[in-house]
Scaffold this active site. Structure first.
Site, PDB file in Angstrom:
ATOM      1  N   GLU A  59       0.826  -1.212   0.000  1.00 26.84           N
ATOM      2  CA  GLU A  59       0.000   0.000   0.000  1.00 26.84           C
ATOM      3  C   GLU A  59       0.860   1.262   0.000  1.00 26.84           C
ATOM      4  OE1 GLU A  59      -3.014   0.474  -0.662  1.00 26.84           O
ATOM      5  OE2 GLU A  59      -3.662  -1.611  -0.679  1.00 26.84           O
ATOM      6  N   TYR A 141      -6.125   7.105   3.674  1.00 32.33           N
ATOM      7  CA  TYR A 141      -6.374   6.032   2.716  1.00 32.33           C
ATOM      8  C   TYR A 141      -5.626   4.751   3.096  1.00 32.33           C
ATOM      9  CZ  TYR A 141      -5.945   2.919  -1.095  1.00 32.33           C
ATOM     10  OH  TYR A 141      -5.953   1.762  -1.804  1.00 32.33           O
ATOM     11  N   ASP A 159      -9.743   4.856  -3.188  1.00 34.45           N
ATOM     12  CA  ASP A 159      -8.639   5.329  -4.035  1.00 34.45           C
ATOM     13  C   ASP A 159      -9.239   5.928  -5.316  1.00 34.45           C
ATOM     14  OD1 ASP A 159      -9.452   3.191  -5.540  1.00 34.45           O
ATOM     15  OD2 ASP A 159      -7.507   2.172  -5.585  1.00 34.45           O
TER      16      ASP A 159
END
Ligand code: SF4
Length: 372
Positions: A59, A141, A159
């Site tokens: 990520e 996020y 996203d």
């Protein structure tokens, strides 16, 4: 939650059929992407659980970088540093070198700082969004993505792909930059209690493979029946975007000095600031104007400097044009500089802009070469 958000969530629940999540998950079970950090739905059903270290690493790499570009870096990282303790034990210099080319280098420094902290706390990542957000380099996020994917806990993972899908499903006419809260509330309302991690990944995959920016393949979409943009006839109109402002242009000169044996003169950038801690060839400052301080006249030492052309690179906040000069020089490296042998260049922590400059002067120099 603010009353307005609660209202949006309620509207979303009414607007979406009850089986939206299950239709998406059924599609994901068959059509998911195979990714090196992912536990597939089949493995998941067999009880295999994702490794939070691998999810966190992927990520962070995926922040501002495409899946295709990340894959090889991810594999190299986990081969070198298979767990967070191994990454914490690695010298920062080595991590920066392994990151070179992925861009946004503050991510690499934060990655190392985060690994150090997690390893010092026993090697376990927190399993909540709030706990994860306390760690370096993990924002809203990324904390949501890790919470959902690594720990299978409900979290709204939004996203760019998900923003596009939601904008289309609900025909959101507010410009995207102002619709973030609305989109987040809508996603929150859709997250199912069962398999929230797979749901998050399914939304991402749908955006990446079906609900693409151009020519979405609506005929194959599992959410087609509930999609408002499809009814409007032109899903590509969503998300609505404000016109982009042009990026300011900066200019400068880069100096690629080579020794007789093919070594190239490099130096390290300051730790703080743009490309902090990365390696570069000597350059002038990068400014909006062109004068003696940003051209060949500013060469850091005498030499047979010749023009090797111009390279361009686009950063987040500006576009850079560097005129590249090349010279052969002899002797010791000037203070603050070092010679990197031809076979070592490919392993240096060179950001892409510097690789472009070196390649303009010496084609092939940044590719892997055998030691003589
Ligand atoms: S139906 Fe088309 S526009 Fe709507 S979510 Fe699916 S792919 Fe996107």
């Amino acid at each position: 939650m603010a009353p307005a958000d609660q209202t949006r969530k309620t509207q979303a629940r009414k607007a979406m059929p009850d089986d939206t999540a299950s239709r998406l998950l059924a599609w994901y079970d068959v059509h998911h992407r195979e990714l090196p950090w992912r536990v597939s739905p089949r493995e998941h059903a067999r009880g295999v659980r994702p490794d939070p270290y691998r999810i966190w690493l992927s990520e962070v790499m995926l922040q501002q970088t495409t899946v295709e570009a990340v894959k090889s870096y991810f594999r190299a990282f986990v081969e070198k540093w298979p767990d967070v303790e191994a990454l914490a034990a690695a010298p920062t210099e080595d991590v920066m070198k392994a990151w070179a080319g992925l861009g946004y280098y503050s991510r690499a420094r934060n990655l190392k700082a985060c690994a150090d902290l997690v390893a010092a706390r026993g090697g376990r990542f927190p399993d909540t969004e709030a706990g994860l957000r306390d760690l370096p380099g993990i924002g809203a996020y990324t904390s949501a993505a890790i919470t959902a994917i690594a720990f299978d806990r409900p979290a709204a993972v939004v996203d760019g792909n998900v923003e596009r899908v939601i904008s289309r499903l609900f025909s959101i006419t507010t410009p995207l930059s102002e619709a973030k809260t609305e989109i987040r509330a809508l996603v929150e309302a859709m997250v199912p209690a069962a398999r929230p991690g797979d749901f998050a990944q399914a939304m991402m995959d749908l955006g990446a493979t079906i609900c693409t920016p151009r020519r979405p393949r609506c005929m194959l979409c599992p959410l087609r029946e509930s999609c408002s943009a499809v009814v409007s006839g032109d899903p590509e109109n969503f998300p609505v975007r404000l016109p982009k402002a042009d990026k300011p242009q900066r200019r400068g000169a880069a100096f690629v000095a080579m020794r007789e044996d093919g070594a190239i003169l490099l130096r390290k950038r300051p730790e703080k600031g743009l490309l902090g801690g990365m390696t570069e060839v000597p350059t002038t400052g990068w400014t909006a104007r062109v004068d003696g301080a940003t051209t060949q006249a500013a060469a850091p030492f005498p030499g047979d400097w010749r023009s090797a052309g111009t390279i361009t690179h686009v950063f987040t906040h500006f576009a850079l044009e560097l005129e590249v000069f090349h010279a052969h020089i002899k002797g010791d490296a000037p203070a603050g500089h070092f010679w990197s042998h031809a076979h070592e260049i490919s392993g240096e922590a060179l950001p892409t802009v510097m690789k472009k400059a070196i390649e303009a002067a010496i084609p092939g120099a940044t590719k892997k070469q055998r030691p003589h």
